[in-house]
Design a protein around this motif. Structure first.
Motif, PDB file in Angstrom:
ATOM      1  N   CYS A 191      37.536  44.983  32.491  1.00 35.35           N
ATOM      2  CA  CYS A 191      37.857  46.077  31.585  1.00 35.35           C
ATOM      3  C   CYS A 191      36.626  46.974  31.441  1.00 35.35           C
ATOM      4  O   CYS A 191      35.520  46.612  31.894  1.00 35.35           O
ATOM      5  CB  CYS A 191      38.290  45.538  30.226  1.00 35.35           C
ATOM      6  SG  CYS A 191      37.001  44.696  29.296  1.00 35.35           S
ATOM      7  N   ILE A 229      43.104  45.195  31.039  1.00 33.23           N
ATOM      8  CA  ILE A 229      42.359  46.338  31.571  1.00 33.23           C
ATOM      9  C   ILE A 229      43.209  47.568  31.296  1.00 33.23           C
ATOM     10  O   ILE A 229      44.408  47.565  31.557  1.00 33.23           O
ATOM     11  CB  ILE A 229      42.103  46.167  33.086  1.00 33.23           C
ATOM     12  CG1 ILE A 229      41.273  44.911  33.341  1.00 33.23           C
ATOM     13  CG2 ILE A 229      41.424  47.406  33.655  1.00 33.23           C
ATOM     14  CD1 ILE A 229      41.128  44.551  34.813  1.00 33.23           C
ATOM     15  N   CYS A 270      41.318  41.238  32.442  1.00 27.37           N
ATOM     16  CA  CYS A 270      39.888  41.245  32.719  1.00 27.37           C
ATOM     17  C   CYS A 270      39.430  39.836  33.086  1.00 27.37           C
ATOM     18  O   CYS A 270      39.759  38.864  32.399  1.00 27.37           O
ATOM     19  CB  CYS A 270      39.125  41.740  31.489  1.00 27.37           C
ATOM     20  SG  CYS A 270      37.332  41.701  31.679  1.00 27.37           S
TER      21      CYS A 270
END
Length: 104
Positions: A99, A85, A78
């Motif tokens: 994310c 993620i 992320c």
């Protein structure tokens, strides 16, 4: 789904988006009709096509960033919090940069 599979999907999406953008560019550069009523409609259509072109360019950038991250070994992290993620999110949106928690 492995990063290699996601990379192949991203590369295919990149090629598809580039072809789409080329078609949009071709449509925008067409000559307009001599009829003023038709010209007004064509100009409205041009605005829609231009908006689609802008959206396509944004998608191309996001896909290219994701491919660059795969090459760098940072794909799936992320950009905001640095956490991973989720795999499900990457499968649904391979170019995701955030994310689920940070995307909200």
């Amino acid at each position: 789904m492995s990063h290699e599979q996601l990379k192949a999907e991203l590369e295919q999406r990149l090629a598809d988006m580039q072809a789409r953008l080329n078609n949009i560019k071709r449509d925008v550069t067409k000559e307009h009709s001599g009829d003023s009523a038709e010209q007004a409609q064509e100009r409205e259509n041009d605005e829609v096509v231009d908006a689609i072109g802008n959206e396509t360019r944004q998608s191309l950038r996001a896909i290219q960033v994701a491919l660059d991250k795969i090459a760098e070994g940072t794909y799936g992290e992320c950009e905001k919090c640095g956490e991973n993620i989720g795999e499900g999110r990457l499968q649904a949106i391979p170019e995701a940069a955030l994310c689920v928690n940070c995307a909200d």
